[in-house]
Design a protein around this motif. Structure first.
Motif, short mmCIF file in Angstrom:
data_model
loop_
_atom_site.label_atom_id
_atom_site.label_comp_id
_atom_site.label_asym_id
_atom_site.label_seq_id
_atom_site.Cartn_x
_atom_site.Cartn_y
_atom_site.Cartn_z
N ALA A 169 0.87 -1.17 0.00
CA ALA A 169 0.00 0.00 0.00
C ALA A 169 0.91 1.22 0.00
CB ALA A 169 -0.90 0.01 1.22
N LEU A 170 0.75 2.07 -1.01
CA LEU A 170 1.62 3.23 -1.21
C LEU A 170 0.79 4.52 -1.16
CD1 LEU A 170 3.49 1.78 -4.30
CD2 LEU A 170 4.37 1.84 -1.97
N GLN A 171 1.42 5.58 -0.72
CA GLN A 171 0.71 6.86 -0.70
C GLN A 171 0.30 7.24 -2.13
OE1 GLN A 171 -0.14 8.04 2.04
NE2 GLN A 171 1.43 7.82 3.60
N PRO A 172 -0.88 7.83 -2.31
CA PRO A 172 -1.26 8.26 -3.66
C PRO A 172 -0.27 9.28 -4.20
CG PRO A 172 -2.72 9.22 -2.00
CD PRO A 172 -1.88 8.21 -1.29
N THR A 173 -0.10 9.30 -5.49
CA THR A 173 0.89 10.18 -6.09
C THR A 173 0.58 11.65 -5.88
OG1 THR A 173 -0.29 10.07 -8.21
CG2 THR A 173 1.48 8.49 -7.86
N TYR A 174 -0.69 11.97 -5.62
CA TYR A 174 -1.10 13.37 -5.44
C TYR A 174 -1.19 13.76 -3.96
CZ TYR A 174 -5.73 11.11 -4.89
OH TYR A 174 -6.77 10.31 -4.49
N LEU A 175 -0.53 13.01 -3.10
CA LEU A 175 -0.67 13.21 -1.65
C LEU A 175 -0.46 14.67 -1.24
CD1 LEU A 175 -1.05 11.72 1.13
CD2 LEU A 175 1.45 11.67 1.26
N GLU A 176 0.57 15.30 -1.75
CA GLU A 176 0.90 16.67 -1.33
C GLU A 176 -0.12 17.68 -1.84
OE1 GLU A 176 3.15 17.26 0.90
OE2 GLU A 176 3.56 15.10 0.91
N ARG A 177 -0.94 17.30 -2.81
CA ARG A 177 -1.93 18.23 -3.35
C ARG A 177 -3.25 18.17 -2.59
NH1 ARG A 177 -1.88 15.52 -8.96
NH2 ARG A 177 -3.84 16.67 -9.25
N TRP A 228 -8.00 -8.67 2.94
CA TRP A 228 -6.97 -7.86 3.59
C TRP A 228 -7.17 -6.41 3.17
CZ3 TRP A 228 -2.53 -10.04 6.17
CH2 TRP A 228 -2.41 -11.44 6.06
N ARG A 229 -6.90 -5.50 4.11
CA ARG A 229 -6.82 -4.08 3.78
C ARG A 229 -5.55 -3.54 4.43
NH1 ARG A 229 -12.44 -0.97 4.31
NH2 ARG A 229 -11.76 -0.11 2.31
N LEU A 230 -4.82 -2.73 3.70
CA LEU A 230 -3.58 -2.19 4.24
C LEU A 230 -3.40 -0.75 3.77
CD1 LEU A 230 -0.67 -3.80 2.19
CD2 LEU A 230 -2.95 -4.73 2.08
N LYS A 231 -2.69 0.01 4.58
CA LYS A 231 -2.41 1.40 4.26
C LYS A 231 -1.10 1.80 4.92
CE LYS A 231 -5.47 3.12 7.98
NZ LYS A 231 -4.51 3.69 8.93
N PRO A 232 -0.35 2.71 4.29
CA PRO A 232 0.82 3.26 4.98
C PRO A 232 0.38 4.13 6.15
CG PRO A 232 0.45 4.39 2.91
CD PRO A 232 -0.58 3.30 2.98
N LEU A 233 1.29 4.37 7.05
CA LEU A 233 0.97 5.28 8.15
C LEU A 233 0.74 6.67 7.57
CD1 LEU A 233 3.60 4.12 10.79
CD2 LEU A 233 1.21 3.40 10.56
N PRO A 234 -0.35 7.33 7.93
CA PRO A 234 -0.68 8.61 7.30
C PRO A 234 0.16 9.75 7.85
CG PRO A 234 -2.29 8.07 8.98
CD PRO A 234 -1.37 6.89 8.90
N ILE A 253 6.17 -1.35 7.68
CA ILE A 253 5.07 -0.44 7.96
C ILE A 253 5.70 0.92 8.25
CG2 ILE A 253 3.20 0.20 9.52
CD1 ILE A 253 2.57 -2.72 9.93
N SER A 254 5.43 1.90 7.39
CA SER A 254 6.03 3.22 7.52
C SER A 254 5.11 4.23 6.86
CB SER A 254 7.41 3.25 6.85
OG SER A 254 7.28 3.14 5.44
N GLU A 255 5.50 5.49 6.85
CA GLU A 255 4.72 6.50 6.15
C GLU A 255 4.87 6.38 4.64
OE1 GLU A 255 4.92 10.52 7.42
OE2 GLU A 255 4.27 10.08 9.48
N ALA A 256 5.85 5.62 4.19
CA ALA A 256 6.01 5.42 2.75
C ALA A 256 5.15 4.27 2.25
CB ALA A 256 7.47 5.14 2.42
N ARG A 257 5.06 3.20 3.03
CA ARG A 257 4.35 2.01 2.57
C ARG A 257 4.06 1.07 3.72
NH1 ARG A 257 9.22 1.94 0.65
NH2 ARG A 257 8.51 2.27 -1.49
N THR A 258 3.07 0.20 3.48
CA THR A 258 2.92 -1.03 4.23
C THR A 258 3.10 -2.15 3.22
OG1 THR A 258 1.54 -0.20 6.02
CG2 THR A 258 1.30 -2.51 5.47
#
Length: 330
Positions: free
Chosen positions: A63-71, A167-173, A230-235
């Protein structure tokens, strides 16, 4: 940024030793079929991206942060039932089986908090034994994994539904997004259809050092799933399938939601045909079937639903070209 190939190979070899698997494998590609059906409901999983491949023994899910995260200025996480024929209760086509609700802490350590939830109702009656240490529970509908950091509250990064294999997964926000939000779900193992795609699990064992799940399937075989990061970059999950797959049955399915490009948990597919091929990208509705060595399901247009929900990437597909893995996880 992806790690250099020699680092990835070293990590794979180390993980294979941890699992007792002979580190003899070769890179592979898989077929992906789009079985999505139209919907106007943003709370309905109408997307099914089905993965098949012969002899697949290992792969990674991230699970990766969306590419538009900073927007993202406003993270829209509220449910949207405006196009649905239900309003937050169970889906009208689902069966409903009653249970005694409860919450139980299954493990509380320095790095992980693992919680089991029994819901008051669930759409399947299945009871799957879940073992954590010396403790076994057989009525857990939701396994929650929280990452723990000194001086901070535990943050959820991973959940597993034992009774249907989701399963559901997400990086740390980032801190400004609070607890963050899930989006797509993943099935891993021998996928069957029971009203919707499911994986029937016979038992689950959770290991906490390092964190890993041993899933034994009702259809036979097992999966060893190691939590690699598990990090802010990915799980990231590294998955070993025993025995390797057969091509006629899906070994993984991405389940998600698509109403429109700006109202979706996944709206496009990016892939590499081989590990060294240039990336390609298509809008989800235009994908019928493709062959890939790496896949990323995500969005490049900020969605008005689950705006910060992660992209999901499958990569590192390998076939088992050596002897049968040693049974060290029992």
């Amino acid at each position: 940024m992806s790690r250099p190939a020699f680092v990835r190979r070293a990590c794979c070899a180390a993980a294979a030793c941890w699992l007792g698997i002979a580190a003899t494998a070769g890179p592979a590609t898989v077929s992906v079929e789009n079985e999505t059906r139209p919907t106007a409901c943003a709370e309905e999983d109408n997307v099914s991206m089905v993965l098949r491949g012969r002899g697949i023994a290992r792969f990674r899910v991230e699970a990766l942060q969306p590419t538009y995260l900073e927007r993202i200025r406003v993270d829209s996480t509220a449910p949207d039932f405006s196009g649905c024929n239900f309003d937050g209760a169970s889906h009208p086509t689902d069966p409903s089986h009653a249970f005694e609700p409860r919450r139980v802490v299954l493990h509380e350590g320095k790095d992980w908090l693992i919680v089991g939830i029994t819901l008051p109702t669930f759409w399947r009656p299945h009871r799957v034994p879940v073992k954590v240490g010396a403790r076994t529970e057989d009525d857990i509908h939701l396994l929650q994994v929280f990452a723990r950091k000194p001086g901070a509250k535990p943050r959820e990064a991973l959940v597993l539904y034992p009774a249907d294999g989701y399963w559901r997964l997400k990086p740390l926000p980032p801190a400004r997004f609070g607890d963050g939000v899930y989006g797509s779900s993943v099935l891993m193992g021998p996928v069957e259809t029971d009203g919707r795609p499911v994986v029937n699990i016979a038992s689950i064992e959770v290991r906490t050092n390092p964190l890993a799940f041993v899933l034994r399937f009702a259809a036979g075989g097992r999966a060893d799933v190691k939590v690699a990061e598990i990090s802010e970059a990915r799980t990231a999950l590294d998955v070993w399938l025993r025995p390797p797959t057969r091509s006629e049955r899906p070994f993984a399915v991405l389940r998600s939601m698509y109403v429109a490009a700006d109202n979706a948990d996944v709206a496009e597919v990016s892939w590499r045909a081989t590990p060294s091929s240039p990336p390609q990208r298509r809008d989800l509705p235009s994908v019928a079937r493709l062959e890939a060595a790496q896949l990323r399901f995500g969005r490049s247009v900020p969605s008005r639903h689950n705006t910060s929900a992660p992209d999901i990437r499958f990569s590192g597909f390998e076939t088992d070209s050596g002897p049968r893995p040693k049974e060290t996880l029992r």
